[in-house]
Design a protein around this motif. Structure first.
Motif, mmCIF file in Angstrom:
data_model
loop_
_atom_site.group_PDB
_atom_site.id
_atom_site.type_symbol
_atom_site.label_atom_id
_atom_site.label_comp_id
_atom_site.label_asym_id
_atom_site.label_seq_id
_atom_site.Cartn_x
_atom_site.Cartn_y
_atom_site.Cartn_z
ATOM 1 N N THR A 196 98.096 107.067 92.366
ATOM 2 C CA THR A 196 96.947 107.460 93.173
ATOM 3 C C THR A 196 95.694 107.239 92.343
ATOM 4 N N CYS A 197 94.557 107.208 92.982
ATOM 5 C CA CYS A 197 93.327 106.973 92.238
ATOM 6 C C CYS A 197 93.117 108.112 91.240
ATOM 7 N N PRO A 198 92.607 107.775 90.069
ATOM 8 C CA PRO A 198 92.458 108.800 89.033
ATOM 9 C C PRO A 198 91.488 109.897 89.463
ATOM 10 N N LYS A 199 91.790 111.091 89.022
ATOM 11 C CA LYS A 199 90.927 112.214 89.348
ATOM 12 C C LYS A 199 89.661 112.120 88.519
ATOM 13 N N LYS A 200 88.556 112.217 89.183
ATOM 14 C CA LYS A 200 87.268 112.164 88.500
ATOM 15 C C LYS A 200 86.934 113.562 88.008
ATOM 16 N N ARG A 201 86.714 113.683 86.720
ATOM 17 C CA ARG A 201 86.305 114.980 86.208
ATOM 18 C C ARG A 201 84.890 114.847 85.672
#
Length: 113
Positions: free
Chosen positions: A37-42
């Motif tokens: 899945t698309c990487p989680k933006k932190r």
């Protein structure tokens, strides 16, 4: 992902990451695609204070202090430098928190309590 979908992607020149293995139950060669899945933006850490040999940053959950001093200075000087930089970082953090506190209204402060 079944074999047909896999072959279609490969023929189109796409890259498919996963694991290829022999299924123990069926004895068949099996491909299991990774669920990418698309990487989680932190949120990036916010720099509170840049130091001579490191930094003090703030993330949503933590206050982070980093300091790196050359070993060749010797233990007494390393201790002195690190203590001085920690004091500078703590002072910068306190100044910033006081400035934030001054900007708040009494209602904001009571809402936090």
């Amino acid at each position: 992902m079944n074999a047909i979908e896999l072959l279609q992607k490969l023929v189109m020149g796409k890259r498919v990451e996963g694991v290829l293995y022999m299924d123990e139950d069926t004895g068949k060669l099996t491909f299991k695609a990774y669920n990418r899945t698309c990487p989680k933006k932190r949120a990036k850490d916010r720099l509170i204070c840049a130091l001579e040999n490191g930094w003090l940053k703030e993330s949503p959950q933590r206050i982070k202090f980093f300091n790196s001093v050359k070993k060749e200075l010797g233990v007494p000087r390393i201790t002195e430098v690190m203590a001085r930089e920690l004091d500078a970082a703590m002072s910068a953090m306190i100044r910033e928190k006081l400035a934030e506190f001054r900007e708040k209204t009494i209602d904001d402060i009571l809402d936090e309590v």
